[in-house]
Motif scaffolding. Structure first.
Motif, PDB file in Angstrom:
ATOM      1  N   UNK A 155       1.498  -7.356  19.262  1.00  0.00           N
ATOM      2  CA  UNK A 155       2.671  -8.142  18.918  1.00  0.00           C
ATOM      3  C   UNK A 155       3.708  -7.389  18.118  1.00  0.00           C
ATOM      4  N   UNK A 156       4.821  -8.073  17.913  1.00  0.00           N
ATOM      5  CA  UNK A 156       5.937  -7.556  17.118  1.00  0.00           C
ATOM      6  C   UNK A 156       5.988  -8.329  15.810  1.00  0.00           C
ATOM      7  N   UNK A 157       5.988  -7.582  14.683  1.00  0.00           N
ATOM      8  CA  UNK A 157       5.936  -8.187  13.359  1.00  0.00           C
ATOM      9  C   UNK A 157       7.194  -7.835  12.571  1.00  0.00           C
ATOM     10  N   UNK A 158       7.568  -8.743  11.666  1.00  0.00           N
ATOM     11  CA  UNK A 158       8.677  -8.508  10.741  1.00  0.00           C
ATOM     12  C   UNK A 158       8.127  -8.581   9.317  1.00  0.00           C
ATOM     13  N   UNK A 159       8.367  -7.526   8.544  1.00  0.00           N
ATOM     14  CA  UNK A 159       7.928  -7.429   7.156  1.00  0.00           C
ATOM     15  C   UNK A 159       9.145  -7.272   6.246  1.00  0.00           C
ATOM     16  N   UNK A 160       8.960  -7.555   4.971  1.00  0.00           N
ATOM     17  CA  UNK A 160      10.006  -7.281   3.998  1.00  0.00           C
ATOM     18  C   UNK A 160      10.078  -5.790   3.715  1.00  0.00           C
ATOM     19  N   UNK A 161      11.255  -5.208   3.883  1.00  0.00           N
ATOM     20  CA  UNK A 161      11.417  -3.780   3.630  1.00  0.00           C
ATOM     21  C   UNK A 161      11.670  -3.483   2.159  1.00  0.00           C
ATOM     22  N   UNK A 162      12.173  -4.467   1.431  1.00  0.00           N
ATOM     23  CA  UNK A 162      12.469  -4.271   0.012  1.00  0.00           C
ATOM     24  C   UNK A 162      11.158  -4.278  -0.764  1.00  0.00           C
ATOM     25  N   UNK A 163      10.868  -3.174  -1.427  1.00  0.00           N
ATOM     26  CA  UNK A 163       9.610  -3.063  -2.166  1.00  0.00           C
ATOM     27  C   UNK A 163       9.549  -4.007  -3.348  1.00  0.00           C
ATOM     28  N   UNK A 164      10.713  -4.450  -3.838  1.00  0.00           N
ATOM     29  CA  UNK A 164      10.751  -5.326  -5.002  1.00  0.00           C
ATOM     30  C   UNK A 164      10.538  -6.767  -4.572  1.00  0.00           C
ATOM     31  N   UNK A 165       9.334  -7.073  -4.209  1.00  0.00           N
ATOM     32  CA  UNK A 165       9.048  -8.434  -3.793  1.00  0.00           C
ATOM     33  C   UNK A 165       7.642  -8.535  -3.257  1.00  0.00           C
ATOM     34  N   UNK A 166       7.165  -9.758  -3.090  1.00  0.00           N
ATOM     35  CA  UNK A 166       5.795  -9.939  -2.616  1.00  0.00           C
ATOM     36  C   UNK A 166       5.671  -9.565  -1.151  1.00  0.00           C
ATOM     37  N   UNK A 167       4.487  -9.145  -0.721  1.00  0.00           N
ATOM     38  CA  UNK A 167       4.288  -8.869   0.701  1.00  0.00           C
ATOM     39  C   UNK A 167       4.539 -10.128   1.527  1.00  0.00           C
ATOM     40  N   UNK A 168       5.223  -9.951   2.651  1.00  0.00           N
ATOM     41  CA  UNK A 168       5.457 -11.079   3.545  1.00  0.00           C
ATOM     42  C   UNK A 168       5.574 -10.554   4.958  1.00  0.00           C
ATOM     43  N   UNK A 169       5.183 -11.366   5.928  1.00  0.00           N
ATOM     44  CA  UNK A 169       5.303 -10.959   7.317  1.00  0.00           C
ATOM     45  C   UNK A 169       5.516 -12.176   8.186  1.00  0.00           C
TER      46      UNK A 169
END
Length: 597
Positions: free
Chosen positions: A173-187
């Motif tokens: 699949x294709x996933x989208x993650x937060x690229x900004x390191x200043x924040x909680x992990x999210x996908x």
């Protein structure tokens, strides 16, 4: 014949023929003015008007670029050395930069991210899902964080506007993650193989489009457009089953199939203009990390030295250990192992008869008590008393120093209850007398009292900012000042009061969007805007995010803090990863960012 019809459908008669990458290029990136950066079997080449302008002998793969000013930053994976090679492209030259240190894994893919500060980051992803994010700098690259991504990721790209890292997990699949390191992990899963109306064969090459992303799926092309906080898939388009690479020039998408490169006709309207980013201020210092990992650091307070501004102390709670004391350089000077402390506040020159004391109080969550600390003239902190409360889950706290003398404390419970105490002192011993109680409808935490105006500001995490008189004799119902919305984003967390000579400001942690809201501390409580705390790349200080507690003072603490200091808890310590800490921001930088007086 069928292939010719398909090609015509993809290119379309109205599509102007763009300059194509070299036919032999296995990967390519568009450059300003119609030039191309291309990878072939033997080299990375700069191509312009059909001719090779510059060449770098290199067995390369996975090309990505960012353009700004006269030069373009490019990265490729050096397949022989298994490391990422950055380079500058400009003036008809390919200029290699220092390579990024090889990670402890083989690199499957790499991609660039340019953040809101215009700083360039690199993501490197391994076959087993290990990944690293690096800050690219001419003076030396710095690791930002390590992260876990899906295994078998073959391609990645980052949409800078939304700070979204797209990763294509082979056969899945294709996933989208937060690229900004200043924040909680999210996908977010944009598409999974076998899901209705989604991927058929598994994601292949990726390319960014304005406000969206395109991915090869076997013999088809899928695209997504940004839709609010999510992504909306567009109808599937047929492709040559041998398509191995994508490239984009603006809103024109190009694909490399068995017959070489060709342009694909896309009905791709320009995205809506993005909201202006919040201004960014840079911290001047950070404290040493706390001694416990995870969610540990919580709330700071500031103590001013009576004669030496530079000898001020920052008190910070570690809710897994106790109270920490730091100097203005961020060095830890004391650790008081008082247990799970949450919020802390300080008042100086508190009068008890002829006695004058500098005091701090903190909430102790194991005993549901108020811990009282004394602070001597040298800034040494000592525990002095523990005052019990009837609360079941004591949480936030703040102090109030009435004009008539003495000291009062507000403490709250996660169920919304507030207890208002007078702190007593008799025979050298501290005590507490309950003056009143009130409550919010849901969980509060942060509060701050304006001693000059007698106003108490109360933060209700999911609803907003309230005010009420701090004086128990003038008790009145809570009045909403600033509800959660576009400016103040839940959770509403720490808050501090800047007491200026002409006007005072309230600073509130808007935890939901990693920002800090500044408003007048007097009616009509005008909002002056919000800002974020960014990276000092040269000093190796990361930004601040998911802030719990904060404190601010208008006192002259010398050096960059001549007009005051803002201290915030940082929920995610990066550059590199580590236990949480506190960041120091000069108030002059906040003034400049928001145009304050």
């Amino acid at each position: 014949m069928r292939a010719l019809i398909l090609l015509a459908a993809l290119t379309g008669p109205a599509l102007a023929a763009p300059a194509l990458p070299p036919a032999q290029a296995s990967d390519a990136a568009a450059l300003p003015g119609g030039a191309w950066l291309a990878i072939d079997r033997h080299a990375l080449t700069l191509q312009d008007a059909g001719r090779t302008v510059a060449s770098l002998p290199l067995r390369a793969r996975q090309l990505d670029t960012r353009t700004g000013g006269a030069d373009t930053l490019a990265v490729v994976i050096d397949a022989n050395l298994e490391r990422v090679q950055p380079l500058l492209v400009g003036g008809g030259r390919l200029q290699p930069l220092p390579p990024v240190p090889a990670p402890g894994f083989g690199i499957e893919t790499a991609c660039l991210y340019r953040d809101a500060q215009r700083l360039d980051h690199l993501f490197m992803v391994g076959k087993d899902g290990q990944a690293e994010q690096w800050l690219l700098r001419p003076q030396g690259h710095r690791i930002v964080r390590r992260l876990a991504l899906p295994p078998h990721v073959k391609h990645c790209r980052v949409d800078d506007a939304s700070a979204t890292l797209f990763v294509a997990e082979e056969d899945y699949g294709l996933w989208a993650y937060g690229a900004d390191a200043e924040g909680p992990p999210k996908r977010q899963a944009l598409a999974l193989v076998g899901a209705p109306g989604a991927l058929k064969a598994g994601p292949g090459a990726l390319a960014l489009l304005p406000g969206g992303v395109a991915v090869v799926d076997g013999d088809g092309l899928l695209t997504w457009r940004r839709a609010g906080q999510g992504w909306q898939v567009q109808p599937r388009r047929p492709l040559d089953g041998g398509t191995k690479a994508l490239a984009a020039r603006g809103d024109t998408l190009l694909a490399r199939g068995k017959a070489g490169w060709r342009a694909l006709a896309l009905d791709w309207p320009a995205p809506a203009a993005a909201a202006a980013p919040l201004p960014v201020v840079i911290p001047h210092a950070q404290t040493e990390p706390v001694a416990r990992a995870g969610d540990a650091a919580d709330d700071p307070a500031i103590w001013r030295h009576p004669t030496d501004p530079g000898a001020a102390r920052i008190l910070g709670t570690n809710k897994k250990q106790g109270l920490l004391v730091y100097d203005l350089r961020g060095r830890q000077t004391q650790l008081l192992e008082s247990g799970r402390l949450n919020n802390v506040d300080v008042r100086q020159g508190v009068g008890f008869g002829a006695e004058r004391l500098d005091l701090a109080i903190a909430t102790q969550r194991d005993e549901n008590s108020i811990v009282v600390f004394t602070i001597d003239a040298a800034g040494q902190v000592a525990e002095a008393a523990r005052l019990p409360t009837p609360l079941a889950e004591i949480y936030g706290a703040c102090l109030y120093q009435p004009a008539g003398g003495g000291l009062q404390a507000f403490v709250n419970d996660k169920d919304g209850r507030y207890l208002h105490y007078r702190i007593d002192r008799d025979g050298g011993r501290f005590g507490a007398t309950l003056l009143r109680s009130f409550r919010t409808a849901s969980q509060p935490e942060g509060c701050v009292a304006d001693d000059a105006s007698g106003t108490l500001f109360v933060g209700e995490e999911k609803r907003g900012l309230w005010v009420t008189p701090a004086d128990a004799a003038r008790a009145a119902p809570l009045q909403m000042v600033l509800p959660v919305g576009d400016v103040l984003v839940a959770d509403v967390e720490g808050m501090g009061l800047y007491r200026g000579k002409e006007r005072s400001y309230l600073v509130v942690s808007s935890q939901g969007n990693n920002s800090y809201v500044v408003l007048d501390a007097q009616p009509p409580y005008k909002v002056h805007g919000a800002f974020r705390i960014g990276i000092d790349a040269a000093a190796g200080i990361d930004g601040a995010s998911e802030t719990d507690g904060l404190e601010v003072t208008s006192a002259d603490l010398g050096g960059p803090y001549g007009q005051g200091l803002l201290v915030v808890q940082d929920g995610y310590k990066r550059l590199p990863d580590g236990p949480q800490n506190f960041k120091y921001v000069a108030w002059t930088d906040v003034v400049a960012a928001l145009g304050l007086r």
